[in-house]
Design an enzyme around this catalytic site. Structure first.
Site, PDB file in Angstrom:
ATOM      1  N   CYS A  72       8.914  -7.850  -7.233  1.00  0.00           N
ATOM      2  CA  CYS A  72       9.253  -8.397  -5.634  1.00  0.00           C
ATOM      3  C   CYS A  72      10.361  -7.340  -5.292  1.00  0.00           C
ATOM      4  CB  CYS A  72       9.821  -9.468  -5.952  1.00  0.00           C
ATOM      5  SG  CYS A  72       8.471 -10.907  -5.751  1.00  0.00           S
TER       6      CYS A  72
ATOM      7  N   GLN B 114      -8.085  -0.323  -7.063  1.00  0.00           N
ATOM      8  CA  GLN B 114      -7.863  -0.654  -5.880  1.00  0.00           C
ATOM      9  C   GLN B 114      -8.253  -1.801  -4.865  1.00  0.00           C
ATOM     10  OE1 GLN B 114      -6.770  -0.104  -2.219  1.00  0.00           O
ATOM     11  NE2 GLN B 114      -8.024   1.780  -2.642  1.00  0.00           N
TER      12      GLN B 114
ATOM     13  N   LYS C  11       4.859   7.064  -5.519  1.00  0.00           N
ATOM     14  CA  LYS C  11       4.006   6.932  -6.321  1.00  0.00           C
ATOM     15  C   LYS C  11       4.248   8.359  -7.444  1.00  0.00           C
ATOM     16  CE  LYS C  11      -1.443   5.893  -6.183  1.00  0.00           C
ATOM     17  NZ  LYS C  11      -1.139   5.074  -7.699  1.00  0.00           N
TER      18      LYS C  11
ATOM     19  N   HIS D   1       0.072  10.088  -1.130  1.00  0.00           N
ATOM     20  CA  HIS D   1       1.104   9.333  -0.656  1.00  0.00           C
ATOM     21  C   HIS D   1       2.596   8.884  -0.716  1.00  0.00           C
ATOM     22  CE1 HIS D   1      -2.410   6.111  -2.047  1.00  0.00           C
ATOM     23  NE2 HIS D   1      -2.718   7.279  -3.118  1.00  0.00           N
TER      24      HIS D   1
END
Length: 342
Positions: free
Chosen positions: A75, A191, A229, A225
């Site tokens: 989170c 994905q 990433k 991205h």
């Protein structure tokens, strides 16, 4: 279904008299039996019902989905936070605990109005065992980092916790073997975006039905991205695999990984507000003589498409567990085929 309903006796009783009655409806698809008895200042009703209505059953199924507890790891990341928000929107119960890196251990992050405690790697096993003891139907949704994929999966399997793995990277062969050996239910997909998965499914169908159709063609792949990433997109790998089946020779080292914000804005047209959260993919095919070209492109801004897909995957997995399905390992194409989309 049976339950007790308590109401003040003076609503149904006169003075000190006891009103006793029974109601039975046998002609409708719902059968009710109702009996009352006086106790102290309350009248107790024991009501049993047989519910055969599809619409009522649908509401009961929805009630189960609403009660489903999920633990989202991690989170602290924007993807994990998007999943929490999607889970809240879907009415799921978000466990106020999440795995994170060591330097974030002990922190509390507020997502969607909920306070979630972050636990470091050294506390993972203890925390997961404690959560599982309280929530026996727990499902974990993992959006951590590539180098944590295998360790996290091994922990989930050891604890016997079904999970949705949305994190890319790691040793995928080892990941699948770990889950298979443990016999744990899991959705594993590079994905989670449902519409992108549908595109991938179409590519798989084309590759399966027309192998070698693009033999001799050259392929150029651009993959953009957010700078955070670190690995090659799992989606890009899956699409490239389809092109290879279609006869195209291509090495993953030739993927153009674009992580520079200036280039993303000026060359690819990524909106500035989505520089820190986007996925722009372009696949260009060209015939040997250069007279024919094809271009496949999918551009995603934001993270909601993946978060909603992850929640759909968790709900799908819960149904498979309930039905004791023989198959244990699924991907997002399985989720789509079953129509498990909100």
């Amino acid at each position: 279904m049976a339950f007790i309903l308590e109401v003040p006796a003076n609503l149904l009783l006169r003075q000190h008299s006891l009103v006793s009655f029974s109601i039975s409806r046998r002609s409708s698809p719902h059968n009710y039996t109702c009996v009352s008895r006086k106790q102290s200042n309350f009248t107790h009703f024991s009501i049993s019902a047989t519910l055969n209505s599809p619409s009522i059953q649908s509401h009961m199924d929805h009630a189960h989905a609403v009660a489903l507890p999920i633990m989202v790891n991690s989170c602290m990341g924007k993807m994990g936070q998007a999943v929490v928000e999607a889970g809240i929107s879907a009415g799921l119960h978000i466990i106020p605990a999440s795995f994170g890196i060591e330097k974030d251990a002990g922190k509390t992050v507020k997502v969607g109005g909920k306070d979630i405690q972050v636990h470091g790697p050294s506390d993972r096993e203890t925390v997961l065992a404690s959560v599982l003891e309280e929530y026996r139907n727990l499902i974990v949704v993992d959006f951590t980092v590539p180098n944590a994929v295998n360790d996290n999966a091994e922990l989930y399997c050891k604890a016997g916790v079904p999970f949705v793995m949305g994190t890319t990277g790691g040793d995928r062969d080892r990941l699948y073997k770990t889950v298979e050996d443990a016999g744990i239910y899991a959705v594993i997909s590079p994905q989670m975006g449902k519409q992108v998965v549908a595109f991938l499914a179409a590519m798989e169908i084309m590759a399966g039905q027309f192998p070698g159709a693009f033999s001799g063609y050259t392929l150029e792949v651009l993959e953009s991205h957010q700078a955070t990433k670190l690995d090659i997109s799992g989606t890009a790998k899956a699409v490239i695999s389809c092109f290879q089946k279609l006869g195209v020779s291509f090495d993953l080292d030739h993927i153009q990984l674009i992580r520079d914000p200036k280039q993303q804005i000026e060359t690819l047209g990524v909106p500035e507000e989505h520089i820190n959260g986007h996925a722009f993919h372009t696949y260009r095919l060209k015939s040997p003589d250069g007279t024919v070209s094809f271009e496949f492109q999918h551009n995603v801004c934001g993270r909601s498409i993946y978060a909603e897909g992850a929640i759909d995957a968790a709900l799908f997995l819960s149904k498979k567990i309930q039905s004791k399905a023989d198959k244990k390992i699924y991907d997002m194409i399985d989720v789509l085929r079953e129509g498990s989309m909100r």
